[in-house]
Design a protein around this motif. Structure first.
Motif, PDB file in Angstrom:
ATOM      1  N   GLU A   1       6.528  12.744  23.848  1.00 48.46           N
ATOM      2  CA  GLU A   1       5.399  12.067  24.494  1.00 48.46           C
ATOM      3  C   GLU A   1       5.553  12.020  26.014  1.00 48.46           C
ATOM      4  OE1 GLU A   1       2.803  11.319  22.988  1.00 48.46           O
ATOM      5  OE2 GLU A   1       3.376  11.287  20.866  1.00 48.46           O
ATOM      6  N   ASP A   2       6.793  11.895  26.515  1.00 49.02           N
ATOM      7  CA  ASP A   2       6.999  11.831  27.953  1.00 49.02           C
ATOM      8  C   ASP A   2       6.565  13.130  28.638  1.00 49.02           C
ATOM      9  OD1 ASP A   2       8.028   9.301  27.613  1.00 49.02           O
ATOM     10  OD2 ASP A   2      10.102  10.003  27.489  1.00 49.02           O
ATOM     11  N   LYS A   3       6.836  14.255  28.018  1.00 50.55           N
ATOM     12  CA  LYS A   3       6.436  15.528  28.611  1.00 50.55           C
ATOM     13  C   LYS A   3       4.931  15.704  28.566  1.00 50.55           C
ATOM     14  CE  LYS A   3       7.665  20.415  28.627  1.00 50.55           C
ATOM     15  NZ  LYS A   3       8.536  21.466  28.016  1.00 50.55           N
ATOM     16  N   VAL A   4       4.308  15.239  27.495  1.00 48.77           N
ATOM     17  CA  VAL A   4       2.847  15.336  27.394  1.00 48.77           C
ATOM     18  C   VAL A   4       2.193  14.498  28.485  1.00 48.77           C
ATOM     19  CG1 VAL A   4       0.863  14.854  25.939  1.00 48.77           C
ATOM     20  CG2 VAL A   4       2.935  15.834  24.933  1.00 48.77           C
ATOM     21  N   LYS A   5       2.726  13.293  28.750  1.00 43.04           N
ATOM     22  CA  LYS A   5       2.153  12.446  29.794  1.00 43.04           C
ATOM     23  C   LYS A   5       2.378  13.031  31.176  1.00 43.04           C
ATOM     24  CE  LYS A   5       2.658   8.137  27.183  1.00 43.04           C
ATOM     25  NZ  LYS A   5       3.317   6.801  27.144  1.00 43.04           N
ATOM     26  N   SER A   6       3.497  13.727  31.363  1.00 40.18           N
ATOM     27  CA  SER A   6       3.783  14.299  32.677  1.00 40.18           C
ATOM     28  C   SER A   6       2.813  15.416  33.053  1.00 40.18           C
ATOM     29  CB  SER A   6       5.222  14.820  32.729  1.00 40.18           C
ATOM     30  OG  SER A   6       5.388  15.921  31.850  1.00 40.18           O
ATOM     31  N   TRP A   7       2.156  16.016  32.073  1.00 43.36           N
ATOM     32  CA  TRP A   7       1.192  17.076  32.372  1.00 43.36           C
ATOM     33  C   TRP A   7      -0.018  16.519  33.115  1.00 43.36           C
ATOM     34  CZ3 TRP A   7       1.303  19.660  26.871  1.00 43.36           C
ATOM     35  CH2 TRP A   7       2.459  20.438  26.778  1.00 43.36           C
ATOM     36  N   GLY A   8      -0.446  15.322  32.714  1.00 41.50           N
ATOM     37  CA  GLY A   8      -1.629  14.739  33.336  1.00 41.50           C
ATOM     38  C   GLY A   8      -2.874  15.584  33.083  1.00 41.50           C
ATOM     39  N   GLU A   9      -3.609  15.875  34.151  1.00 41.10           N
ATOM     40  CA  GLU A   9      -4.829  16.684  34.040  1.00 41.10           C
ATOM     41  C   GLU A   9      -4.548  18.173  34.012  1.00 41.10           C
ATOM     42  OE1 GLU A   9      -7.769  15.519  33.520  1.00 41.10           O
ATOM     43  OE2 GLU A   9      -7.153  13.418  33.666  1.00 41.10           O
ATOM     44  N   ASN A  10      -3.298  18.552  34.229  1.00 45.52           N
ATOM     45  CA  ASN A  10      -2.957  19.975  34.291  1.00 45.52           C
ATOM     46  C   ASN A  10      -2.466  20.531  32.960  1.00 45.52           C
ATOM     47  OD1 ASN A  10      -3.470  19.977  37.080  1.00 45.52           O
ATOM     48  ND2 ASN A  10      -1.398  19.215  37.504  1.00 45.52           N
ATOM     49  N   GLY A  11      -2.488  19.732  31.919  1.00 42.89           N
ATOM     50  CA  GLY A  11      -1.996  20.196  30.635  1.00 42.89           C
ATOM     51  C   GLY A  11      -2.981  21.125  29.947  1.00 42.89           C
TER      52      GLY A  11
END
Length: 283
Positions: free
Chosen positions: A211-221
């Motif tokens: 989940e931490d990596k998914v949140k770090s993407w933000g709008e760029n995921g």
């Protein structure tokens, strides 16, 4: 082979003899070689005969081994060492492990090794199986309900009912002629693998969505329904229970089979079942 005294290996008589002599010399010198399955089976037959001659210790047997082996400075001292190692073993000095297919012509490969060598593959695989079984049962029933990694019963390990039947059979084969040294080595490797699995689980945790990596993407995921989410923790291997993508057992079964676990998300899903119709008795 059926109907043949030996495999010709697609070579002339002299070429085949030199090939087998080279394979057997390399096997005795290094105690493990990789070749095709057909060559490994023929080389194993010849290696058994040469080691038996080395155990005899007669002058005639010594001349026979010298005439067969190459690199006398490396193979003859090693043959004397093998004769001492297999003094109580009546036969079966070699072991063949299948090793996939060769790149290019896709020929089936095999690892041919001498049993009870310092890096015996069967002993290492058996030790890994012991450590894994202890780790899985300790997680399921608690660490106090099973032997711990540092307390393997070295004197009677092959009769321990807490291990699977196939594991106990392999344990008995590994320690039958190895003596106390093989038992200590097996217990040491099993302990090492158990502690490695335990440390990996404590550090990485269970296999889960990161989940931490998914949140770090933000709008760029990446976007889309078929997005493959990143995962963290120890991966679930084929044939192992657990994991976020494991399917439910089929109807009427309590657990998944090894093949179904290996298929993972591609396994057949639970199909539609016809509902049970309860007939009502009219008064």
């Amino acid at each position: 082979m059926k109907g043949l005294a030996f495999r010709k290996l697609g070579r002339t008589k002299s070429h085949r003899n030199h090939l087998l002599r080279n394979l057997v010399s390399s096997l005795i010198e290094h105690e493990r070689i990789t070749t095709t399955v057909a060559k490994a089976k023929e080389a194993a037959r010849e290696a058994e005969k040469i080691i038996t001659l080395g155990k005899r210790g007669t002058t005639q047997a010594e001349y026979a081994t010298k005439g067969y082996l190459y690199s006398h400075t490396a193979t003859l001292p090693k043959l004397s060492e093998l004769a001492e190692r297999y003094a109580t073993r009546p036969g079966g000095y070699t072991r063949i492990h299948l090793f996939g297919n060769r790149q290019g012509d896709h020929a089936p490969r095999a690892v041919l090794e001498l049993v009870d060598n310092p890096n015996d593959l069967k002993l290492q695989m058996t030790a890994r199986a012991m450590g894994k079984e202890v780790f899985e049962k300790a997680e399921k029933f608690g660490p106090n309900s099973l032997i711990r990694g540092e307390k393997f019963d070295k004197d009677n390990m092959e009769n321990d009912k807490r291990f699977n039947e196939l594991t106990r059979v392999n344990m008995a084969k590994c320690v039958k002629f190895g003596g106390e040294e093989a038992r200590n080595r097996l217990a040491e490797l099993a302990t090492e693998h158990y502690l490695r699995l335990k440390a990996t689980r404590e550090i990485e945790g269970p296999y889960r969505v990161d989940e931490d990596k998914v949140k770090s993407w933000g709008e760029n995921g990446p976007r889309g329904r078929i997005l493959t989410k990143p995962y963290a923790g120890r991966k679930v291997m084929a044939g192992e229970e657990g994991g976020p993508n494991q399917v439910r057992p089929l109807h009427g079964r309590k657990k998944n089979s090894v093949i179904r676990l290996g298929k993972g998300i591609f396994a057949k899903r639970q199909g539609w079942r016809k509902p049970t119709v309860v007939s009502s008795v009219q008064a």
